[in-house]
Design a protein around this motif. Structure first.
Motif, PDB file in Angstrom:
ATOM      1  N   MET A 179       0.831  -1.187   0.000  1.00  7.73           N
ATOM      2  CA  MET A 179       0.000   0.000   0.000  1.00  7.73           C
ATOM      3  C   MET A 179       0.873   1.248   0.000  1.00  7.73           C
ATOM      4  O   MET A 179       0.456   2.281  -0.483  1.00  7.73           O
TER       5      MET A 179
ATOM      6  N   PHE B  93       1.282   2.356  -3.443  1.00  9.24           N
ATOM      7  CA  PHE B  93       0.052   2.964  -3.946  1.00  9.24           C
ATOM      8  C   PHE B  93      -0.109   4.365  -3.374  1.00  9.24           C
ATOM      9  O   PHE B  93      -0.408   5.302  -4.095  1.00  9.24           O
TER      10      PHE B  93
ATOM     11  N   ASP C 216      -0.461  -5.457  -0.389  1.00  9.83           N
ATOM     12  CA  ASP C 216      -1.814  -4.981  -0.652  1.00  9.83           C
ATOM     13  C   ASP C 216      -2.380  -5.825  -1.778  1.00  9.83           C
ATOM     14  O   ASP C 216      -1.708  -6.715  -2.301  1.00  9.83           O
TER      15      ASP C 216
ATOM     16  N   LEU D 289      -5.206  -5.959  -5.300  1.00  9.96           N
ATOM     17  CA  LEU D 289      -6.015  -5.303  -6.317  1.00  9.96           C
ATOM     18  C   LEU D 289      -7.115  -6.279  -6.682  1.00  9.96           C
ATOM     19  O   LEU D 289      -6.864  -7.480  -6.823  1.00  9.96           O
TER      20      LEU D 289
ATOM     21  N   SER E 165      -8.655  -1.239  -4.644  1.00 14.34           N
ATOM     22  CA  SER E 165      -7.345  -1.439  -4.040  1.00 14.34           C
ATOM     23  C   SER E 165      -7.619  -1.701  -2.571  1.00 14.34           C
ATOM     24  O   SER E 165      -8.366  -0.953  -1.931  1.00 14.34           O
TER      25      SER E 165
ATOM     26  N   THR F 232      -5.990  -2.250   1.142  1.00  9.40           N
ATOM     27  CA  THR F 232      -4.775  -2.027   1.937  1.00  9.40           C
ATOM     28  C   THR F 232      -4.558  -3.164   2.922  1.00  9.40           C
ATOM     29  O   THR F 232      -5.456  -3.968   3.173  1.00  9.40           O
TER      30      THR F 232
ATOM     31  N   ARG G  14     -10.741  -0.421   1.633  1.00 11.60           N
ATOM     32  CA  ARG G  14     -10.994  -0.599   0.198  1.00 11.60           C
ATOM     33  C   ARG G  14     -11.114   0.768  -0.474  1.00 11.60           C
ATOM     34  O   ARG G  14     -11.884   1.609  -0.039  1.00 11.60           O
TER      35      ARG G  14
ATOM     36  N   TYR H 189      -8.860   5.186  -9.589  1.00 10.52           N
ATOM     37  CA  TYR H 189      -9.378   5.045  -8.226  1.00 10.52           C
ATOM     38  C   TYR H 189      -9.979   6.367  -7.781  1.00 10.52           C
ATOM     39  O   TYR H 189      -9.537   7.434  -8.201  1.00 10.52           O
TER      40      TYR H 189
ATOM     41  N   TYR I 295       2.261  -8.051  -9.045  1.00 12.56           N
ATOM     42  CA  TYR I 295       1.071  -8.635  -8.426  1.00 12.56           C
ATOM     43  C   TYR I 295       0.795  -9.969  -9.091  1.00 12.56           C
ATOM     44  O   TYR I 295       0.943 -10.083 -10.314  1.00 12.56           O
TER      45      TYR I 295
END
Length: 121
Positions: free
Chosen positions: A1, A4, A49, A51, A61, A63, A68, A84, A117
């Motif tokens: 996270m 992000f 985190d 996705l 997304s 965390t 969310r 997002y 990811y």
């Protein structure tokens, strides 16, 4: 996270916030993307985190503490573009994927590192 949050912050600070059209009807077949993806490699040391991508073009997304952050996505020419919604702002991110579509890749302009990811389900 952490990665992000840093991407969010740098986009906000640099003023690179622009909405990306998210029309699920206009996307390529994206069945391979649908499901939950977990951060498995972060050279910058961020917390794990996730996705999540739905068939309806919705994304989230998630965390490490379970928060969310909602979004929408489109799949275009080897890229996944996600927008997002965070604290009233639109935050666009672009992910690429490996040729076998088993990994999503998030490149950091700030550190020049790429996080990975992998799909959980």
């Amino acid at each position: 996270m952490k990665k992000f949050a840093l991407a969010l912050l740098s986009l906000l600070v640099l003023g690179h916030i622009a909405p990306v059209a998210a029309d699920p009807a206009a996307t390529d077949d994206h069945g391979w993307l649908v499901g939950k993806w977990e951060l498995t490699l972060d050279p910058d040391g961020g917390k794990t985190d996730w996705l999540e991508f739905g068939r309806d073009g919705k994304a989230a997304s998630i965390t490490s503490d379970g928060r969310r952050i909602p979004g929408e996505y489109v799949v275009t020419a080897g890229k996944v573009q996600v927008v997002y919604s965070y604290q009233g702002k639109s935050i666009p991110l672009t992910l690429s994927h490996t040729p076998d579509r088993k990994k999503l890749l998030l490149y950091s302009e700030r550190t020049h590192n790429t996080s990975e990811y992998q799909k959980l389900n």
